[in-house]
Design a protein around this motif. Structure first.
Motif, PDB file in Angstrom:
ATOM      1  N   ILE A 262       0.865  -1.177   0.000  1.00 35.44           N
ATOM      2  CA  ILE A 262       0.000   0.000   0.000  1.00 35.44           C
ATOM      3  C   ILE A 262       0.903   1.228   0.000  1.00 35.44           C
ATOM      4  O   ILE A 262       1.860   1.290   0.768  1.00 35.44           O
ATOM      5  CB  ILE A 262      -0.899   0.032   1.259  1.00 35.44           C
ATOM      6  N   ASN A 263       0.582   2.218  -0.821  1.00 31.74           N
ATOM      7  CA  ASN A 263       1.401   3.445  -0.931  1.00 31.74           C
ATOM      8  C   ASN A 263       2.883   3.108  -1.147  1.00 31.74           C
ATOM      9  O   ASN A 263       3.730   3.393  -0.313  1.00 31.74           O
ATOM     10  CB  ASN A 263       1.291   4.321   0.329  1.00 31.74           C
ATOM     11  N   GLY A 264       3.173   2.468  -2.238  1.00 31.83           N
ATOM     12  CA  GLY A 264       4.541   2.046  -2.501  1.00 31.83           C
ATOM     13  C   GLY A 264       4.770   0.719  -1.835  1.00 31.83           C
ATOM     14  O   GLY A 264       3.848   0.149  -1.266  1.00 31.83           O
ATOM     15  N   SER A 265       5.997   0.216  -1.856  1.00 34.51           N
ATOM     16  CA  SER A 265       6.155  -1.092  -1.228  1.00 34.51           C
ATOM     17  C   SER A 265       7.180  -1.052  -0.107  1.00 34.51           C
ATOM     18  O   SER A 265       8.158  -0.316  -0.149  1.00 34.51           O
ATOM     19  CB  SER A 265       6.493  -2.154  -2.271  1.00 34.51           C
TER      20      SER A 265
ATOM     21  N   GLN B 147      -4.737  -6.110   1.143  1.00 31.98           N
ATOM     22  CA  GLN B 147      -4.048  -5.318   2.169  1.00 31.98           C
ATOM     23  C   GLN B 147      -4.772  -3.997   2.404  1.00 31.98           C
ATOM     24  O   GLN B 147      -4.969  -3.575   3.540  1.00 31.98           O
ATOM     25  CB  GLN B 147      -2.595  -5.070   1.744  1.00 31.98           C
ATOM     26  N   LEU B 148      -5.205  -3.389   1.309  1.00 31.99           N
ATOM     27  CA  LEU B 148      -5.935  -2.128   1.414  1.00 31.99           C
ATOM     28  C   LEU B 148      -7.279  -2.354   2.124  1.00 31.99           C
ATOM     29  O   LEU B 148      -7.656  -1.602   3.025  1.00 31.99           O
ATOM     30  CB  LEU B 148      -6.160  -1.551   0.007  1.00 31.99           C
ATOM     31  N   LEU B 149      -7.964  -3.423   1.718  1.00 33.55           N
ATOM     32  CA  LEU B 149      -9.266  -3.756   2.295  1.00 33.55           C
ATOM     33  C   LEU B 149      -9.150  -3.972   3.813  1.00 33.55           C
ATOM     34  O   LEU B 149      -9.905  -3.416   4.598  1.00 33.55           O
ATOM     35  CB  LEU B 149      -9.754  -5.051   1.626  1.00 33.55           C
ATOM     36  N   VAL B 150      -8.169  -4.766   4.220  1.00 38.00           N
ATOM     37  CA  VAL B 150      -7.980  -5.095   5.633  1.00 38.00           C
ATOM     38  C   VAL B 150      -7.601  -3.841   6.420  1.00 38.00           C
ATOM     39  O   VAL B 150      -8.074  -3.619   7.523  1.00 38.00           O
ATOM     40  CB  VAL B 150      -6.907  -6.194   5.799  1.00 38.00           C
ATOM     41  N   ASN B 151      -6.780  -2.996   5.818  1.00 38.92           N
ATOM     42  CA  ASN B 151      -6.334  -1.794   6.507  1.00 38.92           C
ATOM     43  C   ASN B 151      -7.351  -0.659   6.472  1.00 38.92           C
ATOM     44  O   ASN B 151      -7.146   0.373   7.087  1.00 38.92           O
ATOM     45  CB  ASN B 151      -4.999  -1.320   5.932  1.00 38.92           C
ATOM     46  N   SER B 152      -8.447  -0.871   5.731  1.00 36.75           N
ATOM     47  CA  SER B 152      -9.497   0.140   5.700  1.00 36.75           C
ATOM     48  C   SER B 152     -10.500  -0.062   6.822  1.00 36.75           C
ATOM     49  O   SER B 152     -11.395   0.755   7.011  1.00 36.75           O
ATOM     50  CB  SER B 152     -10.236   0.101   4.358  1.00 36.75           C
ATOM     51  N   GLN B 153     -10.371  -1.182   7.532  1.00 30.46           N
ATOM     52  CA  GLN B 153     -11.278  -1.464   8.648  1.00 30.46           C
ATOM     53  C   GLN B 153     -11.114  -0.426   9.741  1.00 30.46           C
ATOM     54  O   GLN B 153      -9.996  -0.087  10.097  1.00 30.46           O
ATOM     55  CB  GLN B 153     -10.945  -2.841   9.238  1.00 30.46           C
ATOM     56  N   LEU B 154     -12.239   0.034  10.277  1.00 29.12           N
ATOM     57  CA  LEU B 154     -12.145   1.019  11.358  1.00 29.12           C
ATOM     58  C   LEU B 154     -11.797   0.329  12.661  1.00 29.12           C
ATOM     59  O   LEU B 154     -12.170  -0.793  12.883  1.00 29.12           O
ATOM     60  CB  LEU B 154     -13.490   1.751  11.496  1.00 29.12           C
TER      61      LEU B 154
END
Lengths: 229, 285
Positions: free
Chosen positions: A15-18, B278-285
């Motif tokens: 995410i946002n680069g690696s 990774q984005l999905l999991v890290n978007s969890q509040l």
């Protein structure tokens, strides 16, 4: 029983680069059936990562985890299918995390009952009797049995967590700082439970912070120092 | 130890519009679109493969437009795929189709209706898709029993009452139409209807989306208890990772019509491999 060879876990965060985060590096150890291995080392050195790789919550980046399964014979946990891992989790390998993962609206006793019912297919009543005896041994007051653990103290939660881990007598038990939030008396009770389990044949891999305690209970100690990178 | 899947899906593909033959190779997460640049067809899902095992709860996650609901609609025969294979192994299938493995997508409409009625239960996000909103709740459930061949009215009434009880619906409201019910109760009627012929496989499509947290919690408890009592296999589609965490054993992650990742649920949530997960999991509040 369990042999870990050159195990490494690197997290690749994209995410946002690696970014690369090293979990653990070149870990090697071997535990025989019925042995108690303790893992010692400073925080952040990747002790929990090792256990999570064995339990396959993490996918190892490289290395092998050989395990002699009762159901499947010898296999490499780093390579097996998800379904095989689910079967091992239900029948052979237990894991006690550092903190209880509370499931909303599930009572303490039902949390403890779940794994033994999955393994043995015994009735709820039989499972409940065993669970009550165990919680009694752990000195959890009876009025808490049917309460939700989200309201429990840290120590009580950890006792429920340990009860959940030991009730079904897994062949292998992985423990992440099982006594970290317990007082001396409770620690003694938990160690006694683990020793009984060991005598009955369970192989144990546990992370400890307390060096004295580790040397008291374990057959082998694995020391992990700061990682080089 | 159940080592053989109850349900298998191979190469499942659905395209809306007239496919040009290049649609699949020109869409998906790599191209960041599910619309074919050559023919403007929408690739709702492509090359989907998975298995569901007896007693297992499988989650399908992904954001809106990822194709997760399309997969369920295809498996419930609500829409027809462009291509794909679909197998269910169960004695009820043998009763309907005889012995031998048959691709369920190739069945006659009559056979598909029988399978929908006997083998598959489905609960939709929107109750009006699964229920006739102006017919009594009891009647909605009885309809499924009638299709299954039950003719004894006393027996039908008993069975409906039993399903009301199982899904914790108030029996005194059995003759009222679902349109008069709250959202949570409408979902209970859908669940009761889905369970009416004891299907071995249950599909749940965003069943708690749009419900209050407390109502959602009680619906999840109901699903958990029913699964515990009947041990059917479930596919649950949701964008809500907390539901996936609490209910499922394994999870499939979809994006722009493709499966980008599949694994044990705790592994997907704690060690996600694909950037999208990774984005999905890290978007969890």
């Amino acid at each position: 029983m369990l042999e870990v060879i050159n195990l490494s876990k690197i997290f690749y965060i994209k995410i946002n680069g690696s970014k690369e985060v090293v979990g653990c590096q070149d870990i090697n150890f071997k535990v025989n059936k019925g042995e108690f291995l303790s893992i010692l080392g400073p925080s952040g050195v990747g002790k929990s990562t090792i256990l999570k790789c064995i339990y396959r919550t993490y996918i190892p980046t490289s290395g092998d985890i050989y395990y002699e399964s009762l159901l499947f014979g010898k296999l490499n946990i780093a390579k097996i299918s998800d379904r095989t891992m689910i079967a091992l989790r239900e029948k052979e390998i237990g894991y006690v995390s550092q903190f209880l993962r509370v499931i909303p609206r599930v009572t303490a006793i039902d949390l403890v009952i779940e794994p033994i019912m999955k393994k043995n297919g015994i009735s709820y009543k039989e499972a409940r009797d065993i669970a009550e005896e165990l919680l009694f041994k752990l000195k959890i007051p009876k009025y808490l049995f049917d309460a939700y653990p989200s309201t429990f103290s840290g120590g009580e939660q950890q006792k429920v967590n340990i009860a959940r881990g030991v009730i079904w007598k897994p062949r292998v038990l992985l423990l992440d700082e099982p006594t970290a939030s317990l007082d001396i008396e409770s620690t003694k009770i938990v160690i006694d439970l683990l020793m009984t389990l060991k005598e009955e044949g369970t192989t144990i891999v546990a992370i400890f912070h307390d060096e004295k305690l580790a040397s008291l209970v374990s057959d082998k100690i694995l020391r992990i120092s700061g990682r080089s990178i | 130890m159940e080592l053989f899947p109850i349900l298998e899906v191979r190469n499942l593909t659905k395209i809306y519009g007239k496919p040009c033959g290049e649609c699949i190779s020109h869409t998906g997460p790599i191209y960041e679109t599910n619309i074919c640049s050559r023919c403007n067809s929408l690739v709702a899902c492509a090359d989907i493969n998975f298995e569901l095992y007896p007693g297992e709860i499988l989650g399908i996650v992904g954001e809106s437009g990822s194709g997760k609901s399309t997969v369920i609609k295809l498996l419930a025969f609500d829409v027809e795929p462009l291509q794909g294979e679909y197998y269910i192994k169960h004695e009820k299938i043998i009763n309907i189709l005889g012995n031998g493995q048959k691709n369920l997508f190739n069945l006659t409409p009559f056979e598909k209706r029988q399978i929908r009625n006997q083998v598959i239960g489905i609960v939709y996000q929107y109750p009006y898709l699964g229920l006739k909103m102006n017919i009594s709740a009891g009647g909605n459930i009885a309809e499924n029993l009638l299709v299954a061949g039950l003719r004894n009215l006393k027996r039908i009434r008993e069975k409906v009452l039993e399903l009301f009880e199982k899904t914790e619906l108030p029996i005194q409201r059995i003759d009222e139409p679902p349109i008069k019910f709250s959202g949570g109760m409408q979902q209970r009627v859908q669940i009761a209807k889905a369970l009416s012929n004891n299907p071995p496989v249950l599909f749940l499509d965003e069943v708690t989306t749009g419900l209050d947290v407390s109502v959602k919690a009680r619906i999840l408890d109901l699903i958990k208890n029913l699964h515990h009592d009947y041990n059917f296999s479930i596919i649950i589609v949701s964008h809500d990772l907390s539901i996936i965490r609490v209910l499922t054993h394994r999870t499939i992650v979809m994006k722009l019509g493709r499966v980008v990742e599949a694994g044990l649920t705790d592994q997907i949530l704690e060690d996600p491999q694909h950037p999208y997960t990774q984005l999905l999991v890290n978007s969890q509040l």
